[in-house]
Design an enzyme around this catalytic site. Structure first.
Site, PDB file in Angstrom:
ATOM      1  N   ASP A 193       0.725  -1.222   0.190  1.00 44.94           N
ATOM      2  CA  ASP A 193       0.195   0.160  -0.042  1.00 44.94           C
ATOM      3  C   ASP A 193       0.848   1.138   0.033  1.00 44.94           C
ATOM      4  OD1 ASP A 193      -2.131   1.930   0.518  1.00 44.94           O
ATOM      5  OD2 ASP A 193      -3.204   0.526   1.573  1.00 44.94           O
TER       6      ASP A 193
ATOM      7  N   LYS B 167     -13.869  -1.375 -13.541  1.00 40.86           N
ATOM      8  CA  LYS B 167     -14.513  -2.496 -12.934  1.00 40.86           C
ATOM      9  C   LYS B 167     -14.954  -3.665 -13.706  1.00 40.86           C
ATOM     10  CE  LYS B 167     -13.499  -1.516  -8.595  1.00 40.86           C
ATOM     11  NZ  LYS B 167     -12.344  -2.280  -7.844  1.00 40.86           N
TER      12      LYS B 167
ATOM     13  N   TYR C 198     -14.662   4.554 -13.370  1.00 42.03           N
ATOM     14  CA  TYR C 198     -14.677   3.655 -12.301  1.00 42.03           C
ATOM     15  C   TYR C 198     -15.342   2.396 -12.836  1.00 42.03           C
ATOM     16  CZ  TYR C 198     -15.455   1.381  -7.866  1.00 42.03           C
ATOM     17  OH  TYR C 198     -15.561   0.528  -6.760  1.00 42.03           O
TER      18      TYR C 198
ATOM     19  N   ASP D 137       4.397   0.603  -6.221  1.00 48.38           N
ATOM     20  CA  ASP D 137       3.394   1.161  -7.171  1.00 48.38           C
ATOM     21  C   ASP D 137       2.743   0.129  -8.102  1.00 48.38           C
ATOM     22  OD1 ASP D 137       1.663   2.566  -8.731  1.00 48.38           O
ATOM     23  OD2 ASP D 137       3.115   4.104  -9.165  1.00 48.38           O
TER      24      ASP D 137
END
Length: 297
Positions: free
Chosen positions: A37, A176, A172, A68
């Protein structure tokens, strides 16, 4: 014996929210956990380090990473560090994500790229770098993280007035939807190996989605709980040896609710009409409204 005893797990975006809940659950069920993270709070505290410390304080083993996943070098370094530390890689959960809200014509190219890169490219690179290790041992569990936000229900026609749940952004949803397609296709690609791939559709209150109200989408009743800890057991099961025969599934989890969706393109459950020959526009003008339910509400 714990269900994940001796397993090595890597969780991207594991420092906060759902990823943190999954990392803790993995450790509680016997796995050692690498947490990747890049997030740091306003005081410079790294989320990955904080979660790893929590796991070790509870008696588990954890490794904090800060790579990353949108770059090949970062994703490779993340996987290699996990294998170097723990000797193998059995489980990959790709939770890293972000969100930008806005209408398509208002999104900048940078905002679009940021969402696509972290969600879709991040999933691709994480899986790409993990797979050689899993293929070498002919075993592995990959759990990707999609969203019901990949698809939104709309009225049957413009003539029907209905409140429409607004997506965070088209970027987004596009990312997805790409993850869903990648996950099911990768499951087929790996079908004859010991590696499974399943896609989780979670519904929980997290830093990306802090709303606590009802989220009724796709006919699913509002969940009794939006605690991300309630979703983690589903991921633990999918990551376990007991789930060796489960692959290519799209799995909704929220609170105590669990759905294993069928094939999204299966004609069963949809309306199909076949004509021997070519349709004319005039015939379609008569037939299509009844097929999509336009004018019935």
């Amino acid at each position: 014996m714990p269900i994940l005893d001796g397993q090595v797990a890597l969780v991207t975006g594991g420092g906060r929210g759902l990823g943190r809940s999954i990392a803790h659950a993995f450790a509680a069920h016997g796995a050692v956990v690498a947490i990747d993270d890049v997030y740091r709070d306003e005081n410079g505290v790294a989320a990955a380090g904080a979660t790893a410390n929590e796991i070790e304080a509870a008696g588990g083993k954890a490794l904090a990473l800060f790579e990353d996943v949108t770059t090949g070098d970062g994703a490779r370094a993340m996987v290699e560090a996990t294998v170097e530390r723990f000797g193998r890689l059995d489980i990959l959960v790709t939770c890293a994500g972000n969100v930008t809200r806005g209408l398509l014509h208002e999104l900048t190219e940078q905002q679009w790229d940021s969402l696509i890169n972290l969600h879709l490219r991040g999933h691709f690179l994480s899986c790409k770098m993990a797979l050689p290790h899993m293929l070498e041992q002919n075993s592995g569990r990959i759990i990707t993280v999609g969203s019901r936000g990949a698809f939104f229900q709309v009225p049957a026609s413009k003539k029907i007035s209905r409140d429409i749940r607004k997506p965070p952004s088209t970027a987004y949803s596009a990312a997805k939807a790409g993850i869903l397609g990648m996950s099911t296709t990768l499951a087929v690609e790996l079908w004859e190996t010991g590696i499974t791939v399943n896609c989780l559709l979670p519904s929980a209150t997290t830093q990306l989605f802090p709303e606590t109200g009802a989220r009724m989408v796709g006919g699913v009743p509002a969940s009794a709980s939006l605690d991300p800890d309630d979703i983690a057991p589903t991921v633990v099961y999918l990551a376990s040896p007991d789930a060796a025969d489960i692959s290519g599934k799209i799995v909704y989890s929220s609170g105590g609710d669990l759905i294993f969706y069928g094939d999204q393109l299966d004609v069963r459950g949809s309306r199909m009409i076949r004509k021997l020959g070519r349709w004319t526009p005039e015939e379609l003008q008569e037939i299509v409204p009844s097929m999509v339910g336009a004018g019935n509400e």
